[in-house]
Scaffold this motif. Structure first.
Motif, PDB file in Angstrom:
ATOM      1  N   PHE A 206       0.834  -1.192   0.000  1.00  0.00           N
ATOM      2  CA  PHE A 206       0.000   0.000   0.000  1.00  0.00           C
ATOM      3  C   PHE A 206       0.872   1.247   0.000  1.00  0.00           C
ATOM      4  O   PHE A 206       2.064   1.201   0.309  1.00  0.00           O
ATOM      5  N   ALA A 207       0.250   2.366  -0.379  1.00  0.00           N
ATOM      6  CA  ALA A 207       0.917   3.666  -0.344  1.00  0.00           C
ATOM      7  C   ALA A 207       0.351   4.464   0.823  1.00  0.00           C
ATOM      8  O   ALA A 207      -0.862   4.491   1.046  1.00  0.00           O
ATOM      9  N   PHE A 208       1.233   5.086   1.556  1.00  0.00           N
ATOM     10  CA  PHE A 208       0.837   5.918   2.696  1.00  0.00           C
ATOM     11  C   PHE A 208       1.170   7.362   2.373  1.00  0.00           C
ATOM     12  O   PHE A 208       2.334   7.740   2.260  1.00  0.00           O
ATOM     13  N   HIS A 209       0.135   8.166   2.179  1.00  0.00           N
ATOM     14  CA  HIS A 209       0.293   9.591   1.928  1.00  0.00           C
ATOM     15  C   HIS A 209      -0.214  10.345   3.155  1.00  0.00           C
ATOM     16  O   HIS A 209      -1.435  10.487   3.342  1.00  0.00           O
ATOM     17  N   PRO A 210       0.691  10.800   4.024  1.00  0.00           N
ATOM     18  CA  PRO A 210       0.246  11.497   5.243  1.00  0.00           C
ATOM     19  C   PRO A 210      -0.613  12.718   4.912  1.00  0.00           C
ATOM     20  O   PRO A 210      -0.458  13.344   3.848  1.00  0.00           O
ATOM     21  N   ASP A 211      -1.514  13.042   5.817  1.00  0.00           N
ATOM     22  CA  ASP A 211      -2.321  14.244   5.628  1.00  0.00           C
ATOM     23  C   ASP A 211      -1.470  15.502   5.662  1.00  0.00           C
ATOM     24  O   ASP A 211      -1.813  16.514   5.045  1.00  0.00           O
ATOM     25  N   ARG A 212      -0.357  15.424   6.389  1.00  0.00           N
ATOM     26  CA  ARG A 212       0.545  16.572   6.489  1.00  0.00           C
ATOM     27  C   ARG A 212       1.962  16.041   6.683  1.00  0.00           C
ATOM     28  O   ARG A 212       2.196  15.176   7.520  1.00  0.00           O
ATOM     29  N   VAL A 213       2.917  16.551   5.889  1.00  0.00           N
ATOM     30  CA  VAL A 213       4.330  16.201   6.045  1.00  0.00           C
ATOM     31  C   VAL A 213       5.061  17.433   6.551  1.00  0.00           C
ATOM     32  O   VAL A 213       4.939  18.525   5.969  1.00  0.00           O
ATOM     33  N   LEU A 214       5.821  17.268   7.628  1.00  0.00           N
ATOM     34  CA  LEU A 214       6.470  18.390   8.294  1.00  0.00           C
ATOM     35  C   LEU A 214       7.977  18.210   8.310  1.00  0.00           C
ATOM     36  O   LEU A 214       8.481  17.087   8.409  1.00  0.00           O
ATOM     37  N   ARG A 215       8.691  19.318   8.222  1.00  0.00           N
ATOM     38  CA  ARG A 215      10.153  19.267   8.344  1.00  0.00           C
ATOM     39  C   ARG A 215      10.585  19.091   9.796  1.00  0.00           C
ATOM     40  O   ARG A 215      11.624  18.489  10.073  1.00  0.00           O
ATOM     41  N   SER A 216       9.816  19.649  10.724  1.00  0.00           N
ATOM     42  CA  SER A 216      10.175  19.578  12.139  1.00  0.00           C
ATOM     43  C   SER A 216       8.916  19.592  12.984  1.00  0.00           C
ATOM     44  O   SER A 216       7.821  19.939  12.508  1.00  0.00           O
ATOM     45  N   VAL A 217       9.058  19.221  14.244  1.00  0.00           N
ATOM     46  CA  VAL A 217       7.921  19.229  15.167  1.00  0.00           C
ATOM     47  C   VAL A 217       7.382  20.641  15.329  1.00  0.00           C
ATOM     48  O   VAL A 217       6.172  20.845  15.487  1.00  0.00           O
ATOM     49  N   GLU A 218       8.272  21.623  15.273  1.00  0.00           N
ATOM     50  CA  GLU A 218       7.856  23.020  15.449  1.00  0.00           C
ATOM     51  C   GLU A 218       6.882  23.477  14.356  1.00  0.00           C
ATOM     52  O   GLU A 218       6.166  24.464  14.536  1.00  0.00           O
ATOM     53  N   ASP A 219       6.852  22.785  13.221  1.00  0.00           N
ATOM     54  CA  ASP A 219       5.940  23.154  12.133  1.00  0.00           C
ATOM     55  C   ASP A 219       4.526  22.615  12.342  1.00  0.00           C
ATOM     56  O   ASP A 219       3.613  22.958  11.591  1.00  0.00           O
ATOM     57  N   PHE A 220       4.339  21.774  13.337  1.00  0.00           N
ATOM     58  CA  PHE A 220       3.017  21.186  13.565  1.00  0.00           C
ATOM     59  C   PHE A 220       2.075  22.252  14.110  1.00  0.00           C
ATOM     60  O   PHE A 220       2.376  22.897  15.118  1.00  0.00           O
ATOM     61  N   PRO A 221       0.908  22.448  13.481  1.00  0.00           N
ATOM     62  CA  PRO A 221       0.005  23.516  13.941  1.00  0.00           C
ATOM     63  C   PRO A 221      -0.703  23.209  15.248  1.00  0.00           C
ATOM     64  O   PRO A 221      -1.218  24.117  15.902  1.00  0.00           O
ATOM     65  N   GLY A 222      -0.756  21.936  15.622  1.00  0.00           N
ATOM     66  CA  GLY A 222      -1.338  21.612  16.915  1.00  0.00           C
ATOM     67  C   GLY A 222      -2.653  20.858  16.803  1.00  0.00           C
ATOM     68  O   GLY A 222      -3.143  20.535  15.722  1.00  0.00           O
TER      69      GLY A 222
END
Length: 315
Positions: A55-71
């Motif tokens: 299967f292919a897994f396409h994340p809903d959001r790909v981030l460079r760092s944890v700090e980029d996570f909106p929460g």
């Protein structure tokens, strides 16, 4: 029902495989901190070649760092290697600050790994999880899954919560992953150490052998079995009851498993640091604290620690 909002920190083979299955089940939106594989993950996602179905897994959001996570995460899954140079508390903190109700989930190897997290975030629920799976990362963006695929989880230090039940149900929704809830997760973690402490170090110290070679070589099989006996002794000193039957079952499980190059051997061959302290160092220090004789464990620890330090320029 509202989908779970999940953040994965540690996009190695284990994290990608299980979070890919989690997304596949339809009950979660999964964001992934990709770091070194950011461009590949954004462009192509992750391709998983699996004995249970590719299967292919396409994340809903790909981030460079944890700090980029909106929460807003319901669960923050930490699936990094447990290494002295990896500050787990620092990795988790930005995500937790952005997710006031986020539950911490560890999918990692070793024993005595939860306490630093618990001490840093005493008000957060901590779900400790042990993975039983054979995976490798042959190239960026590619995961090869060729055996097992079970999770065992419980609240640390003990218990089963509603948050754990929801997450377990989401993992199982796709019909591929089996997720067992455990009231005494410390006992389960020590039981997994029977395998990890025996087969991981020996695979490296014996010159790069897989599990099939270890169980079919009389001397290596005997060494692995004696290491398991020492794990049982240390666990007992820590108040954890492991029986000889569990060691026998672990050996038989390995005999039935496809020939597998352990995760530690994969790391060694790729020139990556090894999880020496979580898998060997912590049990050795506990053995010394409780004055338990573990000569084989101490020998493997001394040799592997020196090998790891010399290859990676560690002090």
């Amino acid at each position: 029902m509202k989908k779970l909002n999940v953040l994965l920190i540690g996009a190695g083979g284990v994290g990608v495989y299980f979070c890919g299955r989690l997304a596949q089940g339809g009950g979660a939106e999964v964001s992934v901190v990709a770091r070194s594989e950011y461009e590949t993950a954004v462009k192509n996602g992750y391709q998983v070649q699996s004995v249970a179905g590719d299967f292919a897994f396409h994340p809903d959001r790909v981030l460079r760092s944890v700090e980029d996570f909106p929460g807003g995460a319901d669960y923050i899954i930490l699936a990094t290697k447990v290494l002295p140079e990896v500050d787990s508390v620092a990795l988790l903190r930005p995500a937790l600050e952005r997710s006031p109700k986020g539950v911490i989930v560890l999918i990692q190897n070793g024993v005595e790994i939860e306490e630093p997290i618990r001490a840093a975030f005493p008000d957060r629920e901590l779900i400790s999880t042990i993975a039983y799976v054979g995976v490798s990362r042959p190239s960026p963006g590619l995961v090869h899954h060729f055996g097992s695929g079970t999770l065992r989880m419980g609240v640390y230090p003990a218990g089963i919560s509603e948050a754990a039940r929801r997450l377990a149900a989401a993992f199982e929704a796709g019909g591929i992953v089996r997720c067992e809830l455990c009231g005494d997760i410390r006992q389960v973690r020590w039981c997994k150490l029977l395998w990890n402490l025996a087969f991981n170090p020996v695979s490296v110290l014996a010159g790069g052998v897989d599990t099939r070679q270890m169980v079919e070589d009389t001397e290596l099989e005997n060494l692995c079995r004696k290491l398991m006996d020492e794990v049982i002794l240390v666990a007992g000193a820590c108040g954890i009851c492991l029986r000889e039957k569990e060691a026998v079952d672990t050996m038989e499980y390995t005999r039935r498993f496809p020939a597998y190059r352990t995760s530690m051997l994969q790391d060694y061959e790729a020139g990556r640091p090894l999880e020496v302290e979580a898998i060997l160092g912590n049990p050795v220090r506990l053995a010394r604290r409780y004055q338990v004789e573990v000569p084989r464990m101490e020998s493997c620890y001394a040799l592997l620690r020196a090998l790891n330090s010399r290859r990676n320029g560690l002090s």
